[in-house]
Every structure is written in C-alpha cells, then in structure tokens.
Design a protein around this motif. Structure first.
Motif, PDB file in Angstrom:
ATOM      1  N   LYS A 180      -6.647 -11.297   0.518  1.00 33.66           N
ATOM      2  CA  LYS A 180      -6.439  -9.691   0.631  1.00 33.66           C
ATOM      3  C   LYS A 180      -7.589  -9.083  -0.109  1.00 33.66           C
ATOM      4  N   GLU A 200       0.588  -5.139  10.042  1.00 29.56           N
ATOM      5  CA  GLU A 200      -0.411  -5.297   9.031  1.00 29.56           C
ATOM      6  C   GLU A 200      -1.927  -4.912   9.700  1.00 29.56           C
ATOM      7  N   CYS A 208      -4.263  -1.500  -1.509  1.00 30.69           N
ATOM      8  CA  CYS A 208      -3.011  -1.334  -1.704  1.00 30.69           C
ATOM      9  C   CYS A 208      -2.189  -2.711  -1.533  1.00 30.69           C
ATOM     10  N   MET A 209      -2.435  -3.676  -0.484  1.00 26.63           N
ATOM     11  CA  MET A 209      -1.848  -4.947  -0.186  1.00 26.63           C
ATOM     12  C   MET A 209      -1.987  -5.754  -1.698  1.00 26.63           C
ATOM     13  N   VAL A 210      -3.055  -5.694  -2.069  1.00 24.57           N
ATOM     14  CA  VAL A 210      -3.328  -6.514  -3.301  1.00 24.57           C
ATOM     15  C   VAL A 210      -2.515  -6.138  -4.328  1.00 24.57           C
ATOM     16  N   GLY A 237       0.525  -4.551  -4.077  1.00 23.54           N
ATOM     17  CA  GLY A 237       1.868  -4.753  -3.697  1.00 23.54           C
ATOM     18  C   GLY A 237       2.124  -6.401  -3.803  1.00 23.54           C
ATOM     19  N   TYR A 238       1.009  -7.116  -3.647  1.00 24.04           N
ATOM     20  CA  TYR A 238       1.259  -8.536  -3.880  1.00 24.04           C
ATOM     21  C   TYR A 238       1.351  -9.003  -5.299  1.00 24.04           C
ATOM     22  N   SER A 279      10.608  -2.479   1.604  1.00 25.63           N
ATOM     23  CA  SER A 279       9.395  -2.884   2.239  1.00 25.63           C
ATOM     24  C   SER A 279       9.707  -2.058   3.679  1.00 25.63           C
ATOM     25  N   GLY A 286      -0.224  -0.579   3.087  1.00 30.68           N
ATOM     26  CA  GLY A 286      -0.622  -1.854   2.598  1.00 30.68           C
ATOM     27  C   GLY A 286       0.512  -2.385   1.475  1.00 30.68           C
ATOM     28  N   ASN A 316       3.630  -3.567   3.372  1.00 30.30           N
ATOM     29  CA  ASN A 316       3.500  -4.694   4.253  1.00 30.30           C
ATOM     30  C   ASN A 316       3.256  -5.938   3.171  1.00 30.30           C
ATOM     31  N   ALA A 317       2.784  -5.787   2.182  1.00 30.91           N
ATOM     32  CA  ALA A 317       2.198  -6.825   1.081  1.00 30.91           C
ATOM     33  C   ALA A 317       3.169  -7.970   1.028  1.00 30.91           C
TER      34      ALA A 317
END
Length: 432
Positions: free
Chosen positions: A150, A250, A279-281, A283-284, A304, A349, A352-353
């Motif tokens: 990501k 995603e 934003c995904m990072v 969230g991860y 989520s 994001g 979805n993460a």
C-alpha cells in the motif's frame, strides 16, 4: 549463535528480495489510479470505457490464477517469480506502441498482460512470506508486506505525476488539439520503457539470486471434490463473496478517485490515489496495533463496514462545492484545497484497510485439510477489482447519476461485508 538467530540471518536476504517484489506489485497495481484519468483525457473516453482499463487488469486474475499455480508446480517458485516479472516487462513495452498509435484496444491488451504477469508473480511470492521464517511471526511479516504494497500505492501516483503529468496540468478541463493529444500520449513512452527495463533487470536478478526453492506441496487427487467440500462451509463461501465485494470497493476508492477529480477540474488528479492509499496505510497500522489487543476481528470488520456505508452516503449526497475538510486537515499545513467529496473517497481507505486481513482468518476457520483449497478460492475474490469499477462506470454513464452518484454501487458491497461481520462468518451450515 542460536538456531533461531541463524534462521533469522539465513532468511533476511530472501525476505528483503520478497519485500522489493511486494513493493513492485503495489507500484504497478496502484499506478492504474493515475493512468485511468490520463487515458480518459487523451482518448476522450466515457466513464464506462475508462473503467475497462481497470477491468482488463483485474480480470486477468480470474483467467490466470489456476494456470499460474500450474506453472509454479512445473518451474518452481523462484523461476515463477522471474517469469511473472518478464511478462510484466513485456506489458510495459506494449504501452509504447499503444501510446504511439493511441489505439484503446492496445492499452487494454497491455493492461491484461500486466495483470497476467502480476498474478503469476503473486502466486509465486506470497508463500515466501509465510514459509521463510518462524510460523509464529508470519502475521507480522504479512503486515509488513501489506504496508509495503500500500505504501507503493502512495508513491506510484506521485512518480507518475512528476514524470508525466506535471507538464500538462494546464490542459485539465480544456478541449485538446490533436497535437496536444499526441504530446501527452508520447509522454508515456519513456517512463514505461524505463519501468520495463527496470523490471526486466530485476527479473534477471531474482533468477540469479540466492532465493531458496520452496518445497512443492503434493497435488490433490480431486480438485473438484476439494472445492465442493470447501464451499459446503458457509463461512468460506460467504467469505469469498465478502472479499469479492471488498476488492471491488477498494479498487473503486483507489483507482476512480483520479477520474472523478479530473471531472471536477482538479489539476493534480494524478496524485489522488496517493490520498486513498495513505489512508489505507494508516488503517493498516491501526489494525496491527488494535487487533486483537483492543478489538476483535469480527468487531473491527463490522466497524469498517459501517464506516464504509456512512462514507458512501456522504460521497453520493455531498456537495462538490464544499471544502470544509481540506480547510481543516490540509490547507493549514500547506496542502491542496480539495472538495469534500474527493477527501471522503480517500477516507474509504480507512474503512477498507483491515477488511482483507480480517476476512481471511474468519473464512478459513475450521477448514482443516481444506485450508489450501479455501485459500485458492479466496484469492479468486480479487476478481472483484475487475467488476467494481465496471459497475461504477455503468452507473456513472447514466444521465441521472453521473460520476458522483455512481459511487452508490459501493453501498450493497459494504452492507454485505457488514452481514458477514455480524452473522456470515458464524454460519456453520446452510440450513441454519
């Protein structure tokens, strides 16, 4: 020196090579978010036609996942990686005649070949993450590779913009002459040639690298029987659907945001995918910190899904003339002044993460000897990346909805993920 220390030292170089490959996979995948609006502008595509750029990339998973597994069994994991990257190199070279001729079908072919190479590379590289190192730390390695993947999605649009898009910012929202179209199309040639050469060199390096060959698993005698038995578990079958709709949203959030930004006249539309990936990072990282220490996987999945529903409705019914979010989060720190609707798409994001890492263990729970078959079926869920943008493109092409209204196609996806989080993963039989 202890045996554990020696094992860590022996696995460091192979894991470093695998880390680079995960970054390359992410870079090539999330480059689509910048390529899609760029080609839409050059080739004057409708939203539906533009969605075919993503469809041709992700549909390769559907057709080449099982053949890729067959190839790996024949040539081995390391050779499979090198071959996958060689196919990606060919795809990069195909962009050159596509750009020179401006034939849409050639771009779609290049995307299909790129997706094919990626599928083979993923099939070969993913087992290394689990099997190169102690089993108890496999989850940590998977998380690191996910962040690298990501993170590449953050960098790829920035590189695309710096190398290609910066010279043509003044052409957003204007009618292009044929000379300008030719100039923009030719701007793709050198970057894709460079990417093809880099991937080719990397493929040769992997071929000659000290990567150990993983032991091949014995083939199941009855693949059809194994598949039928696995799908008899509702938690798995519904999990496959959950991953299908997850990858759909995603890819919609990551790869259509630039096209929507172009329609709003945003000059830096090419970097919008970076916002979603950032934003995904985040969230991860939150998922790694909080699960399961503070929150269970099902509850995290439920939160989520609810966040996805709220954001989807806010995007569809929000105002493109409001800049309230940017005025608080971006502008005071020197960031761009972007419409709320664009930033709400980026916030997807966060929603979805952790869906992917949460669904996998819930779907595979209790499968026992059917786990490998269940994993293969879950991988097929990536095909959602082909159909999600396609449905968005169809909805966006309608006069009543438009691009903004087209994001309503995400609503049933998040509702299904919510169902899976609340009930679907608990189902042990179809009769209850």
């Amino acid at each position: 020196m202890t045996a554990t220390t020696q094992q860590k030292r022996n696995s460091f170089v192979p894991m470093a090579i695998v880390a680079v490959l995960f970054f390359i996979l992410g870079f090539a995948t999330w480059l689509n978010g910048s390529l899609m609006p760029y080609l839409k502008q050059i080739l004057q595509l409708t939203p539906f036609q533009a969605s075919l750029i993503l469809f041709s990339f992700y549909i390769a998973v559907t057709f080449t996942a099982l053949p890729s597994a067959w190839v790996i069994r024949r040539v081995g994991y390391k050779n499979g990686m090198a071959l996958g990257m060689a196919i990606m190199m060919v795809a990069g070279l195909l962009f050159i005649p596509a750009a020179q001729t401006q034939v849409f079908a050639l771009f779609l072919l290049a995307q299909l070949v790129m997706g094919t190479g990626q599928t083979l590379l993923q099939t070969a590289v993913n087992p290394y993450v689990v099997r190169l190192g102690p089993e108890e730390s496999a989850a940590a390695r998977v998380s690191v590779m996910g962040i690298l993947n990501k993170g590449a999605g953050v960098i790829a649009p920035l590189v695309f913009t710096a190398l290609i898009l910066d010279s043509f910012k003044d052409r957003v929202g204007t009618e292009l002459s044929q000379t300008q179209i030719d100039e923009m199309a030719n701007g793709l040639i050198l970057p894709y040639l460079g990417m093809a050469l880099f991937i080719g060199i990397l493929a040769f390096a992997v071929k000659k690298s000290p990567l150990p060959e993983l032991e091949q698993e014995q083939e199941q005698e009855s693949t059809q029987g194994q598949t039928k038995a696995a799908l008899a578990h509702p938690s798995l079958a519904l999990g496959v659907v959950a991953l299908f709709v997850y990858v759909a949203v995603e890819v919609i959030a990551g790869d259509t945001i630039g096209t929507f930004a172009l329609s709003l006249g945003v000059e830096n539309y090419g970097v919008m995918t970076s916002y979603t990936m950032l934003c995904m990072v985040l969230g991860y990282i939150l998922g790694i910190i909080c699960i399961p220490r503070f929150i269970s996987q099902p509850k995290a999945l439920m939160i989520s899904a609810i966040l996805g529903v709220i954001l989807t409705l806010a995007i569809v019914f929000g105002s493109n003339d409001s800049y309230a979010i940017a005025s608080v989060l971006l502008v005071p720190f020197g960031g761009a002044n972007l419409p709320d609707t664009l930033l709400l798409i980026a916030f997807l994001g966060l929603a979805n993460a952790i869906v992917w890492p949460a669904v996998w263990p819930l779907a595979l729970s209790g499968l026992g000897q059917l786990t490998s078959t269940g994993s293969a079926l879950l991988i097929m869920g990536i095909a959602g990346g082909a159909f999600g943008p396609l449905f968005w493109g169809l909805a966006s092409s309608g006069e009543s909805l438009g691009m903004q209204g087209g994001y309503i196609v995400m609503l049933p996806c998040y509702l299904f993920i919510l169902f899976y989080a609340v009930k679907g993963h608990k189902m042990k039989s179809w009769s209850k």
